[in-house]
Design a protein around this motif. Structure first.
Motif, PDB file in Angstrom:
ATOM      1  N   THR A  65      17.867  82.836  64.294  1.00 13.05           N
ATOM      2  CA  THR A  65      18.522  81.581  64.634  1.00 13.05           C
ATOM      3  C   THR A  65      19.429  81.753  65.848  1.00 13.05           C
ATOM      4  O   THR A  65      19.839  82.863  66.192  1.00 13.05           O
ATOM      5  CB  THR A  65      19.344  81.069  63.443  1.00 13.05           C
ATOM      6  N   GLY A  66      19.761  80.650  66.482  1.00 15.68           N
ATOM      7  CA  GLY A  66      20.667  80.662  67.625  1.00 15.68           C
ATOM      8  C   GLY A  66      20.061  81.394  68.811  1.00 15.68           C
ATOM      9  O   GLY A  66      18.874  81.313  69.087  1.00 15.68           O
ATOM     10  N   LYS A  67      20.905  82.128  69.529  1.00 12.76           N
ATOM     11  CA  LYS A  67      20.469  82.858  70.728  1.00 12.76           C
ATOM     12  C   LYS A  67      20.243  84.332  70.440  1.00 12.76           C
ATOM     13  O   LYS A  67      20.273  85.164  71.347  1.00 12.76           O
ATOM     14  CB  LYS A  67      21.530  82.717  71.822  1.00 12.76           C
ATOM     15  N   LYS A  68      20.003  84.666  69.166  1.00 13.88           N
ATOM     16  CA  LYS A  68      19.875  86.078  68.796  1.00 13.88           C
ATOM     17  C   LYS A  68      18.679  86.757  69.453  1.00 13.88           C
ATOM     18  O   LYS A  68      18.724  87.950  69.718  1.00 13.88           O
ATOM     19  CB  LYS A  68      19.775  86.224  67.278  1.00 13.88           C
ATOM     20  N   LEU A  69      17.611  86.022  69.728  1.00 19.56           N
ATOM     21  CA  LEU A  69      16.438  86.636  70.349  1.00 19.56           C
ATOM     22  C   LEU A  69      16.774  87.254  71.698  1.00 19.56           C
ATOM     23  O   LEU A  69      16.238  88.300  72.061  1.00 19.56           O
ATOM     24  CB  LEU A  69      15.321  85.605  70.523  1.00 19.56           C
ATOM     25  N   THR A  70      17.674  86.611  72.459  1.00 21.80           N
ATOM     26  CA  THR A  70      18.010  87.130  73.783  1.00 21.80           C
ATOM     27  C   THR A  70      19.315  87.918  73.798  1.00 21.80           C
ATOM     28  O   THR A  70      19.484  88.811  74.620  1.00 21.80           O
ATOM     29  CB  THR A  70      18.123  85.971  74.793  1.00 21.80           C
ATOM     30  N   GLN A  71      20.241  87.630  72.893  1.00 16.81           N
ATOM     31  CA  GLN A  71      21.558  88.271  72.940  1.00 16.81           C
ATOM     32  C   GLN A  71      21.697  89.483  72.018  1.00 16.81           C
ATOM     33  O   GLN A  71      22.580  90.305  72.219  1.00 16.81           O
ATOM     34  CB  GLN A  71      22.655  87.265  72.594  1.00 16.81           C
ATOM     35  N   LYS A  72      20.837  89.619  71.011  1.00 15.34           N
ATOM     36  CA  LYS A  72      20.957  90.714  70.056  1.00 15.34           C
ATOM     37  C   LYS A  72      20.093  91.894  70.509  1.00 15.34           C
ATOM     38  O   LYS A  72      18.966  91.706  70.964  1.00 15.34           O
ATOM     39  CB  LYS A  72      20.520  90.232  68.668  1.00 15.34           C
ATOM     40  N   ARG A  76      20.123 102.624  69.828  1.00 13.11           N
ATOM     41  CA  ARG A  76      20.134 103.955  69.232  1.00 13.11           C
ATOM     42  C   ARG A  76      20.559 104.935  70.319  1.00 13.11           C
ATOM     43  O   ARG A  76      20.359 104.679  71.507  1.00 13.11           O
ATOM     44  CB  ARG A  76      18.780 104.301  68.638  1.00 13.11           C
ATOM     45  N   HIS A  77      21.124 106.050  69.898  1.00 18.83           N
ATOM     46  CA  HIS A  77      21.628 107.040  70.848  1.00 18.83           C
ATOM     47  C   HIS A  77      21.093 108.413  70.470  1.00 18.83           C
ATOM     48  O   HIS A  77      21.125 108.801  69.308  1.00 18.83           O
ATOM     49  CB  HIS A  77      23.162 107.048  70.843  1.00 18.83           C
ATOM     50  N   SER A  78      20.624 109.143  71.476  1.00 19.18           N
ATOM     51  CA  SER A  78      20.035 110.454  71.231  1.00 19.18           C
ATOM     52  C   SER A  78      21.093 111.521  70.979  1.00 19.18           C
ATOM     53  O   SER A  78      20.785 112.569  70.442  1.00 19.18           O
ATOM     54  CB  SER A  78      19.174 110.862  72.428  1.00 19.18           C
ATOM     55  N   GLY A  79      22.327 111.270  71.396  1.00 19.41           N
ATOM     56  CA  GLY A  79      23.379 112.258  71.254  1.00 19.41           C
ATOM     57  C   GLY A  79      23.693 112.954  72.567  1.00 19.41           C
ATOM     58  O   GLY A  79      24.701 113.635  72.695  1.00 19.41           O
ATOM     59  N   TYR A  80      22.836 112.764  73.557  1.00 20.38           N
ATOM     60  CA  TYR A  80      23.053 113.337  74.873  1.00 20.38           C
ATOM     61  C   TYR A  80      23.718 112.311  75.792  1.00 20.38           C
ATOM     62  O   TYR A  80      23.655 111.093  75.532  1.00 20.38           O
ATOM     63  CB  TYR A  80      21.721 113.785  75.498  1.00 20.38           C
ATOM     64  N   ILE A  81      24.295 112.784  76.875  1.00 23.02           N
ATOM     65  CA  ILE A  81      24.933 111.897  77.840  1.00 23.02           C
ATOM     66  C   ILE A  81      23.877 110.974  78.439  1.00 23.02           C
ATOM     67  O   ILE A  81      22.819 111.414  78.882  1.00 23.02           O
ATOM     68  CB  ILE A  81      25.629 112.714  78.948  1.00 23.02           C
ATOM     69  N   GLY A  82      24.165 109.698  78.445  1.00 23.97           N
ATOM     70  CA  GLY A  82      23.215 108.719  78.972  1.00 23.97           C
ATOM     71  C   GLY A  82      22.034 108.483  78.058  1.00 23.97           C
ATOM     72  O   GLY A  82      21.018 107.946  78.489  1.00 23.97           O
ATOM     73  N   GLY A  83      22.154 108.850  76.799  1.00 24.58           N
ATOM     74  CA  GLY A  83      21.031 108.756  75.866  1.00 24.58           C
ATOM     75  C   GLY A  83      20.975 107.473  75.060  1.00 24.58           C
ATOM     76  O   GLY A  83      20.321 107.436  74.026  1.00 24.58           O
ATOM     77  N   LEU A  84      21.653 106.426  75.528  1.00 23.33           N
ATOM     78  CA  LEU A  84      21.632 105.150  74.809  1.00 23.33           C
ATOM     79  C   LEU A  84      20.353 104.395  75.133  1.00 23.33           C
ATOM     80  O   LEU A  84      20.014 104.183  76.299  1.00 23.33           O
ATOM     81  CB  LEU A  84      22.846 104.301  75.192  1.00 23.33           C
ATOM     82  N   LYS A  85      19.630 103.993  74.118  1.00 23.53           N
ATOM     83  CA  LYS A  85      18.412 103.201  74.291  1.00 23.53           C
ATOM     84  C   LYS A  85      18.662 101.827  73.687  1.00 23.53           C
ATOM     85  O   LYS A  85      19.153 101.715  72.565  1.00 23.53           O
ATOM     86  CB  LYS A  85      17.227 103.837  73.561  1.00 23.53           C
ATOM     87  N   GLU A  86      18.313 100.786  74.419  1.00 22.69           N
ATOM     88  CA  GLU A  86      18.497  99.420  73.946  1.00 22.69           C
ATOM     89  C   GLU A  86      17.167  98.691  73.989  1.00 22.69           C
ATOM     90  O   GLU A  86      16.418  98.801  74.954  1.00 22.69           O
ATOM     91  CB  GLU A  86      19.476  98.657  74.836  1.00 22.69           C
ATOM     92  N   VAL A  87      16.903  97.921  72.949  1.00 27.50           N
ATOM     93  CA  VAL A  87      15.711  97.083  72.902  1.00 27.50           C
ATOM     94  C   VAL A  87      16.160  95.689  72.485  1.00 27.50           C
ATOM     95  O   VAL A  87      16.827  95.522  71.460  1.00 27.50           O
ATOM     96  CB  VAL A  87      14.674  97.612  71.889  1.00 27.50           C
ATOM     97  N   GLN A  88      15.815  94.702  73.279  1.00 27.05           N
ATOM     98  CA  GLN A  88      16.150  93.325  72.968  1.00 27.05           C
ATOM     99  C   GLN A  88      15.309  92.863  71.774  1.00 27.05           C
ATOM    100  O   GLN A  88      14.151  93.249  71.635  1.00 27.05           O
ATOM    101  CB  GLN A  88      15.859  92.449  74.192  1.00 27.05           C
ATOM    102  N   TYR A  89      15.900  92.057  70.902  1.00 23.13           N
ATOM    103  CA  TYR A  89      15.190  91.629  69.703  1.00 23.13           C
ATOM    104  C   TYR A  89      13.970  90.781  70.024  1.00 23.13           C
ATOM    105  O   TYR A  89      13.032  90.710  69.243  1.00 23.13           O
ATOM    106  CB  TYR A  89      16.134  90.895  68.742  1.00 23.13           C
ATOM    107  N   LYS A  90      13.945  90.147  71.176  1.00 24.36           N
ATOM    108  CA  LYS A  90      12.764  89.377  71.569  1.00 24.36           C
ATOM    109  C   LYS A  90      11.557  90.300  71.692  1.00 24.36           C
ATOM    110  O   LYS A  90      10.485  90.000  71.166  1.00 24.36           O
ATOM    111  CB  LYS A  90      13.034  88.665  72.895  1.00 24.36           C
ATOM    112  N   THR A  91      11.730  91.446  72.354  1.00 24.33           N
ATOM    113  CA  THR A  91      10.620  92.387  72.492  1.00 24.33           C
ATOM    114  C   THR A  91      10.348  93.124  71.187  1.00 24.33           C
ATOM    115  O   THR A  91       9.200  93.441  70.879  1.00 24.33           O
ATOM    116  CB  THR A  91      10.896  93.415  73.615  1.00 24.33           C
ATOM    117  N   LEU A  92      11.402  93.391  70.413  1.00 25.55           N
ATOM    118  CA  LEU A  92      11.226  94.070  69.127  1.00 25.55           C
ATOM    119  C   LEU A  92      10.410  93.204  68.166  1.00 25.55           C
ATOM    120  O   LEU A  92       9.524  93.702  67.470  1.00 25.55           O
ATOM    121  CB  LEU A  92      12.591  94.401  68.515  1.00 25.55           C
TER     122      LEU A  92
END
Length: 143
Positions: A65-72, A76-92
């Motif tokens: 509901t709402g704008k969650k498809l684009t805003q949520k 996850r983070h691998s634990g290494y520097i710069g290891g943040l991975k983001e996936v938009q819920y629209k693609t998920l």
């Protein structure tokens, strides 16, 4: 009168089917988590795994509901520097709606061995077909 405590050996587990078509992802996840944990049963005991089996069908037709498809985002983070991975819920939701549903349910279960065991009783399917017809699951309506 003493309080009744359920035992792991005496718990009889049933199978339930939840149809996520047209229903909000979160409301479907709440219903599944409640059944997996066993909180819908009168003999619920917090320290005993008295949950039941849940099959979620039509996960790809669940709505946000709402704008969650684009805003949520799922992060996850691998634990290494710069290891943040983001996936938009629209693609998920387009690529792996099964994973989106499993993540929502897992977040609502306790973070211990009971929660881990409960997740093994969850079966999520993208479409309306599922393999567990032999267990004769009961259909439950999500509000």
């Amino acid at each position: 009168m003493s309080t009744y405590m359920a035992k792991k050996e005496t718990v009889e587990r049933k199978w339930y089917v939840l149809d996520a078509a047209g229903k909000p992802l979160g409301k479907t996840a709440v219903a599944a988590a409640t059944i997996l944990r066993g909180k819908h049963r009168p003999e619920f005991t917090p320290h005993v795994d008295c949950g039941e089996y849940v099959i979620i069908i039509n996960a790809e037709k669940a709505v946000l509901t709402g704008k969650k498809l684009t805003q949520k985002y799922y992060r996850r983070h691998s634990g290494y520097i710069g290891g943040l991975k983001e996936v938009q819920y629209k693609t998920l939701m387009e690529k792996t709606p099964k994973k989106a549903m499993e993540l929502a349910v897992k977040g609502m279960l306790p973070k211990n061995s009971i929660g881990d065991k409960s997740m093994t009783r969850l079966h999520v399917y993208r479409g309306a077909e599922y393999k567990q017809q032999a267990q004769q699951p009961t259909a439950i309506e999500v509000e």
